[in-house]
Motif scaffolding. Structure first.
Motif, PDB file in Angstrom:
ATOM      1  N   MET A  50       0.822  -1.222   0.000  1.00 26.19           N
ATOM      2  CA  MET A  50       0.000   0.000   0.000  1.00 26.19           C
ATOM      3  C   MET A  50       0.850   1.263   0.000  1.00 26.19           C
ATOM      4  O   MET A  50       0.312   2.374  -0.064  1.00 26.19           O
ATOM      5  CB  MET A  50      -0.923   0.000   1.225  1.00 26.19           C
ATOM      6  CG  MET A  50      -1.973  -1.094   1.214  1.00 26.19           C
ATOM      7  SD  MET A  50      -2.942  -1.155   2.743  1.00 26.19           S
ATOM      8  CE  MET A  50      -3.791   0.425   2.677  1.00 26.19           C
ATOM      9  N   GLY A  51       2.178   1.098   0.100  1.00 23.02           N
ATOM     10  CA  GLY A  51       3.076   2.251   0.092  1.00 23.02           C
ATOM     11  C   GLY A  51       3.042   3.051   1.371  1.00 23.02           C
ATOM     12  O   GLY A  51       3.300   4.267   1.360  1.00 23.02           O
ATOM     13  N   TRP A  88       0.753   8.084   7.396  1.00 23.28           N
ATOM     14  CA  TRP A  88      -0.562   7.461   7.264  1.00 23.28           C
ATOM     15  C   TRP A  88      -0.588   6.000   7.695  1.00 23.28           C
ATOM     16  O   TRP A  88      -1.657   5.412   7.792  1.00 23.28           O
ATOM     17  CB  TRP A  88      -1.065   7.612   5.834  1.00 23.28           C
ATOM     18  CG  TRP A  88      -1.256   9.042   5.476  1.00 23.28           C
ATOM     19  CD1 TRP A  88      -0.475   9.802   4.652  1.00 23.28           C
ATOM     20  CD2 TRP A  88      -2.275   9.911   5.976  1.00 23.28           C
ATOM     21  NE1 TRP A  88      -0.943  11.094   4.597  1.00 23.28           N
ATOM     22  CE2 TRP A  88      -2.050  11.192   5.401  1.00 23.28           C
ATOM     23  CE3 TRP A  88      -3.355   9.744   6.839  1.00 23.28           C
ATOM     24  CZ2 TRP A  88      -2.864  12.272   5.676  1.00 23.28           C
ATOM     25  CZ3 TRP A  88      -4.175  10.829   7.116  1.00 23.28           C
ATOM     26  CH2 TRP A  88      -3.923  12.076   6.535  1.00 23.28           C
ATOM     27  N   VAL A  89       0.576   5.415   7.963  1.00 24.79           N
ATOM     28  CA  VAL A  89       0.589   4.056   8.495  1.00 24.79           C
ATOM     29  C   VAL A  89       0.016   4.025   9.914  1.00 24.79           C
ATOM     30  O   VAL A  89      -0.429   2.978  10.383  1.00 24.79           O
ATOM     31  CB  VAL A  89       2.031   3.478   8.479  1.00 24.79           C
ATOM     32  CG1 VAL A  89       2.861   4.060   9.615  1.00 24.79           C
ATOM     33  CG2 VAL A  89       2.009   1.958   8.569  1.00 24.79           C
ATOM     34  N   TYR A  90       0.011   5.184  10.580  1.00 27.53           N
ATOM     35  CA  TYR A  90      -0.618   5.283  11.897  1.00 27.53           C
ATOM     36  C   TYR A  90      -2.136   5.384  11.799  1.00 27.53           C
ATOM     37  O   TYR A  90      -2.844   5.065  12.755  1.00 27.53           O
ATOM     38  CB  TYR A  90      -0.107   6.517  12.647  1.00 27.53           C
ATOM     39  CG  TYR A  90       1.367   6.508  12.959  1.00 27.53           C
ATOM     40  CD1 TYR A  90       1.953   5.462  13.659  1.00 27.53           C
ATOM     41  CD2 TYR A  90       2.185   7.560  12.560  1.00 27.53           C
ATOM     42  CE1 TYR A  90       3.298   5.459  13.949  1.00 27.53           C
ATOM     43  CE2 TYR A  90       3.546   7.576  12.850  1.00 27.53           C
ATOM     44  CZ  TYR A  90       4.093   6.521  13.543  1.00 27.53           C
ATOM     45  OH  TYR A  90       5.435   6.535  13.825  1.00 27.53           O
ATOM     46  N   ALA A  98      -5.578   1.605  11.238  1.00 28.90           N
ATOM     47  CA  ALA A  98      -6.336   1.684  12.497  1.00 28.90           C
ATOM     48  C   ALA A  98      -7.747   2.234  12.307  1.00 28.90           C
ATOM     49  O   ALA A  98      -8.448   2.515  13.285  1.00 28.90           O
ATOM     50  CB  ALA A  98      -5.579   2.553  13.507  1.00 28.90           C
ATOM     51  N   LEU A  99      -8.179   2.385  11.053  1.00 25.27           N
ATOM     52  CA  LEU A  99      -9.492   2.968  10.800  1.00 25.27           C
ATOM     53  C   LEU A  99     -10.632   2.096  11.315  1.00 25.27           C
ATOM     54  O   LEU A  99     -11.644   2.608  11.801  1.00 25.27           O
ATOM     55  CB  LEU A  99      -9.683   3.184   9.294  1.00 25.27           C
ATOM     56  CG  LEU A  99      -9.144   4.478   8.680  1.00 25.27           C
ATOM     57  CD1 LEU A  99      -9.378   4.471   7.184  1.00 25.27           C
ATOM     58  CD2 LEU A  99      -9.796   5.694   9.311  1.00 25.27           C
ATOM     59  N   LEU A 122       7.885  -1.429  13.553  1.00 23.10           N
ATOM     60  CA  LEU A 122       7.758  -2.344  12.423  1.00 23.10           C
ATOM     61  C   LEU A 122       7.805  -1.644  11.068  1.00 23.10           C
ATOM     62  O   LEU A 122       8.359  -2.184  10.110  1.00 23.10           O
ATOM     63  CB  LEU A 122       6.447  -3.133  12.531  1.00 23.10           C
ATOM     64  CG  LEU A 122       6.332  -4.125  13.686  1.00 23.10           C
ATOM     65  CD1 LEU A 122       4.923  -4.709  13.745  1.00 23.10           C
ATOM     66  CD2 LEU A 122       7.361  -5.241  13.539  1.00 23.10           C
ATOM     67  N   TYR A 123       7.240  -0.446  10.992  1.00 18.86           N
ATOM     68  CA  TYR A 123       7.014   0.155   9.680  1.00 18.86           C
ATOM     69  C   TYR A 123       7.723   1.492   9.452  1.00 18.86           C
ATOM     70  O   TYR A 123       7.667   2.024   8.353  1.00 18.86           O
ATOM     71  CB  TYR A 123       5.503   0.369   9.453  1.00 18.86           C
ATOM     72  CG  TYR A 123       4.671  -0.855   9.715  1.00 18.86           C
ATOM     73  CD1 TYR A 123       4.928  -2.049   9.056  1.00 18.86           C
ATOM     74  CD2 TYR A 123       3.618  -0.827  10.638  1.00 18.86           C
ATOM     75  CE1 TYR A 123       4.162  -3.182   9.286  1.00 18.86           C
ATOM     76  CE2 TYR A 123       2.851  -1.947  10.885  1.00 18.86           C
ATOM     77  CZ  TYR A 123       3.125  -3.119  10.213  1.00 18.86           C
ATOM     78  OH  TYR A 123       2.367  -4.237  10.461  1.00 18.86           O
TER      79      TYR A 123
END
Length: 295
Positions: free
Chosen positions: A138-139, A145-147, A151-152, A219-220
């Motif tokens: 997903m890039g 935005w990985v946060y 988590a949505l 991790l990311y």
């Protein structure tokens, strides 16, 4: 009859007394370690080096906090933590509310299938490696935005809101639609305001989770500019286990120790949640639907 009432009164008093004693012990077990951390964070490095339990500051000093804030990256981490918590909570609660509102309607096609799929996600997950590969595809690696995006959605929160929406009287929705309101207007103007207690509860738990999360970063994220406060705390603890900290952010620490910096960082990262919790707590006991409809 009077003997029976008297016996019930005695049993009730014994039960209340035991409850009070147990709750007091439980309170002490919680408060004492927290008090020790707070007080120790205001003690000098020399006092902390002596060890032992500290009930009151020994050689009161603010050097631990100066050492933390001397690191310029701490402010960037503080900004990241606040940003991801606020944005994450708002988007998570709103997204879960939309899904819960839809699934609360019995006429939705495929509703049982969607609920069954959601229940499965509550007990099973793809695992760490598949999740990492998904995030990478997903890039979202090294992205703020990985946060937010992963988590949505939480079906557990959807179930809570879905059941809450079911308790909203149908007459409210019917009267609104008679006046020409559409589904979005009904959702935003009626269901959202009436479900504030449930949404505030979910917002609190999700906010605590977002604020305390550091595994997502570990991790990311490799870009230190995206490190939240919890990751900074993690780095301090890991660094203290390998060597004595001589400087933070290139500035020398005077009259402090690694343990003191750890304690000060713990207090700083915990304080916002401690302040926010009493504000949201009032929603837990409020009955916003009381008197909404009288039939």
């Amino acid at each position: 009859m009077n003997r029976k009432v008297a016996k019930e009164d005695i049993d009730s008093r014994v039960f209340d007394t035991l409850n009070i004693i147990m709750l007091f012990i439980f309170m002490v077990i919680i408060i004492v370690p927290v008090w020790n951390v707070i007080i120790s964070s205001f003690s000098s490095g020399k006092a902390l080096a002596e060890g032992g339990f500290i009930f009151w500051p020994k050689e009161f000093s603010l050097e631990n906090y100066r050492a933390v804030f001397r690191d310029e990256t701490i402010w960037q981490s503080f900004f990241i933590s606040i940003s991801k918590t606020l944005i994450g909570v708002i988007t998570h609660v709103f997204f879960c509310a939309m899904v819960g509102y839809g699934l609360s309607k019995k006429y939705i096609r495929g509703r049982k299938l969607y609920i069954s799929m959601g229940v499965i996600t509550m007990f099973f997950s793809g695992g760490m490696i598949p999740t990492y590969l998904l995030i990478k595809s997903m890039g979202l690696l090294d992205s703020f935005w990985v946060y937010i995006i992963p988590a949505l959605y939480s079906f557990y929160d959807v179930v809570i809101l879905m059941n809450f929406f079911r308790n909203v009287p149908d007459s409210l929705e019917e009267s609104a639609k008679i006046d020409g309101a559409g589904d979005w207007r009904v959702f935003l103007k009626i269901f959202i305001p009436l479900s504030m207690p449930a949404m505030a509860t979910i917002a609190l738990f999700n906010g605590v989770g977002q604020w305390n999360d550091f595994m997502t970063t570990k991790l990311y994220i490799t870009d230190q500019a995206l490190y939240p406060l919890q990751m900074k705390l993690y780095e301090i603890i890991v660094q203290s286990q390998t060597q004595s900290m001589q400087n933070i952010g290139g500035s020398a620490i005077i009259e402090t120790t690694t343990k003191g910096v750890q304690l000060a960082t713990i207090v700083i990262t915990t304080l916002p949640i401690v302040v926010i919790y009493p504000i949201l707590q009032r929603y837990f006991i409020s009955g916003m639907m009381l008197g909404a409809v009288k039939e």
